[in-house]
Design a protein around this motif. Structure first.
Motif, mmCIF file in Angstrom:
data_model
loop_
_atom_site.group_PDB
_atom_site.id
_atom_site.type_symbol
_atom_site.label_atom_id
_atom_site.label_comp_id
_atom_site.label_asym_id
_atom_site.label_seq_id
_atom_site.Cartn_x
_atom_site.Cartn_y
_atom_site.Cartn_z
ATOM 1 N N PRO A 182 -4.219 5.717 -6.661
ATOM 2 C CA PRO A 182 -4.837 6.232 -7.882
ATOM 3 C C PRO A 182 -6.297 5.802 -7.970
ATOM 4 C CG PRO A 182 -2.898 4.869 -8.380
ATOM 5 C CD PRO A 182 -3.132 4.778 -6.914
ATOM 6 N N LEU A 183 -7.086 6.573 -8.721
ATOM 7 C CA LEU A 183 -8.486 6.211 -8.918
ATOM 8 C C LEU A 183 -8.560 4.868 -9.616
ATOM 9 C CD1 LEU A 183 -9.940 9.595 -10.174
ATOM 10 C CD2 LEU A 183 -10.176 8.565 -7.905
ATOM 11 N N GLY A 184 -9.672 4.175 -9.434
ATOM 12 C CA GLY A 184 -9.836 2.881 -10.092
ATOM 13 C C GLY A 184 -10.319 1.857 -9.094
ATOM 14 N N GLN A 185 -10.625 0.673 -9.605
ATOM 15 C CA GLN A 185 -11.208 -0.351 -8.744
ATOM 16 C C GLN A 185 -10.161 -0.931 -7.789
ATOM 17 O OE1 GLN A 185 -13.280 -3.369 -10.932
ATOM 18 N NE2 GLN A 185 -14.017 -4.371 -9.072
ATOM 19 N N ILE A 186 -10.576 -1.041 -6.532
ATOM 20 C CA ILE A 186 -9.687 -1.579 -5.496
ATOM 21 C C ILE A 186 -10.421 -2.707 -4.785
ATOM 22 C CG2 ILE A 186 -8.427 -1.055 -3.360
ATOM 23 C CD1 ILE A 186 -8.296 1.840 -4.217
ATOM 24 N N VAL A 187 -9.752 -3.827 -4.569
ATOM 25 C CA VAL A 187 -10.368 -4.909 -3.778
ATOM 26 C C VAL A 187 -9.386 -5.316 -2.671
ATOM 27 C CG1 VAL A 187 -11.793 -5.810 -5.672
ATOM 28 C CG2 VAL A 187 -9.502 -6.754 -5.300
ATOM 29 N N PRO A 188 -9.941 -5.818 -1.542
ATOM 30 C CA PRO A 188 -9.053 -6.153 -0.415
ATOM 31 C C PRO A 188 -8.652 -7.623 -0.332
ATOM 32 C CG PRO A 188 -11.325 -5.952 0.349
ATOM 33 C CD PRO A 188 -11.357 -5.765 -1.129
ATOM 34 N N THR A 189 -9.264 -8.486 -1.126
ATOM 35 C CA THR A 189 -8.964 -9.917 -0.938
ATOM 36 C C THR A 189 -8.543 -10.594 -2.247
ATOM 37 O OG1 THR A 189 -11.216 -10.653 -1.396
ATOM 38 C CG2 THR A 189 -10.714 -10.123 0.904
ATOM 39 N N PRO A 244 0.811 -1.233 0.000
ATOM 40 C CA PRO A 244 0.000 0.000 0.000
ATOM 41 C C PRO A 244 0.843 1.283 0.000
ATOM 42 C CG PRO A 244 -0.475 -1.365 1.945
ATOM 43 C CD PRO A 244 0.458 -2.150 1.077
ATOM 44 N N PHE A 245 2.124 1.185 0.391
ATOM 45 C CA PHE A 245 2.980 2.378 0.395
ATOM 46 C C PHE A 245 3.827 2.490 -0.873
ATOM 47 C CE2 PHE A 245 1.512 2.438 4.635
ATOM 48 C CZ PHE A 245 1.638 3.746 5.093
ATOM 49 N N ALA A 246 3.655 1.572 -1.818
ATOM 50 C CA ALA A 246 4.420 1.647 -3.078
ATOM 51 C C ALA A 246 3.681 2.597 -4.032
ATOM 52 C CB ALA A 246 4.587 0.254 -3.675
ATOM 53 N N ALA A 247 3.690 3.878 -3.684
ATOM 54 C CA ALA A 247 2.856 4.869 -4.377
ATOM 55 C C ALA A 247 3.327 5.139 -5.804
ATOM 56 C CB ALA A 247 2.843 6.170 -3.577
ATOM 57 N N GLN A 248 4.628 5.099 -6.020
ATOM 58 C CA GLN A 248 5.155 5.413 -7.356
ATOM 59 C C GLN A 248 4.723 4.357 -8.373
ATOM 60 O OE1 GLN A 248 7.139 8.290 -8.123
ATOM 61 N NE2 GLN A 248 6.308 7.591 -10.073
ATOM 62 N N MET A 249 4.887 3.097 -7.988
ATOM 63 C CA MET A 249 4.522 2.003 -8.893
ATOM 64 C C MET A 249 3.022 2.039 -9.172
ATOM 65 S SD MET A 249 6.017 -0.473 -10.549
ATOM 66 C CE MET A 249 5.022 -0.248 -11.979
#
Ligand code: NAP
Length: 248
Positions: free
Chosen positions: A229-236, A77-82
């Motif tokens: 970034p905007l876009g679909q995010i899922v937790p599992t 979650p902290f790999a913001a650049q990638m």
């Protein structure tokens, strides 16, 4: 043209697990990508590529060359650049992209968390206030803590470092997760830790330090996640797998 590929951007336990599951069910070739920052990473049993792509442009070229049909960004979650690079590259090439990111940790009864928005604020908070600090953030932002000159930092790392750290007083603690509460508690007590600093990474493997800090009455300086970034995010992994099945 080479067989269409499914790119999994890795570097987390979930990414490895997802790549294993997708290799078993997907008709696409699963390619697991790593930045290459640790020498003995956990790897899935599928094709692996290692190293940066060379920014957005390099990534676009790679996505075309490798005939990538979909991307799951399962980086930390902290790999913001990638995360930002892959959002831009996949949008410009119209390649479906999903972000798989584990849920954040939430404070429980008995926790004493000081929440800060970023690592700079964390360093300000420590300055002159705490002498024995456990730093569980990794070393990527370590120079930010240089200003905390009167603190002794116990810095947890996975493997020996190539260079000395730019801190006035520190000790390295070599450990690789997953961690166990009793061991974390014993470590904090042995080192007489007054403050634990960590990123809100979420997940089970690194959660033990939070319970240990609570049991020992030690405050936790919790650094919030960067914006995604905007876009679909899922937790599992299950939801990521379902997404892959629907897009390809
Ligand atoms: P970052 O700042 O977002 O990425 C820096 C650069 O590293 C990217 O621009 C890219 O280089 C390369 N990169 C990152 N992840 C990559 C991947 N999966 N495959 C190929 N290249 C990748 O990320 P970071 O914080 O340095 O983290 C690097 C890796 O370590 C990530 O995969 C992440 O999941 C893992 N990790 C990070 C943390 C953390 O706290 N940040 C903790 C645990 C694990 P190019 O621009 O050249 O493509």
């Amino acid at each position: 043209m080479n067989k269409a590929g499914l790119l999994v951007l890795g570097g987390t336990a979930e990414a490895v697990e997802l790549a294993v599951v997708l290799s078993q069910i997907s008709r696409l070739e699963v390619i697991y990508s790593l930045a290459g920052k640790t020498t003995k990473p956990n790897l899935p049993n599928c094709r692996v590529r290692v190293g940066g792509f060379g920014g957005i442009k390099g990534l676009e070229e790679y996505l075309l060359r490798a005939n990538i049909a979909a991307v799951v960004d399962a980086t930390h979650p902290f790999a913001a650049q990638m995360a930002s690079n892959v959002a831009a590259a996949s949008a410009s090439l119209k390649i479906p992209r999903l972000k798989l990111v584990r849920q954040e940790w939430m404070p429980a009864t008995g926790d004493n968390w000081i929440c800060v928005p970023n690592v700079q604020e964390a360093a300000h908070y420590v300055e002159g206030s705490y002498w024995r600090v456990f730093l569980a953030t990794g070393i990527s932002d370590i120079e930010t803590f240089t200003s905390a000159q009167y603190s002794k930092f116990f810095v947890r790392v996975i493997e020996p470092l190539q260079h000395a750290l730019p801190l006035s007083d520190y000790e390295l603690i070599f450990q690789r997760g997953p961690f166990v509460i009793a061991d974390e508690q014993a470590l904090f007590e042995r080192l007489c830790i007054e403050l634990v600093i960590c990123k809100n990474s979420g997940g089970r493997g690194a959660e033990a330090k939070l319970t240990a800090a609570r049991n020992c009455g030690i405050p936790v300086l919790m650094i919030a996640r960067p914006e995604m970034p905007l876009g679909q995010i899922v937790p599992t992994i299950e939801e990521a797998t379902r997404w892959v099945e629907t897009v390809i």
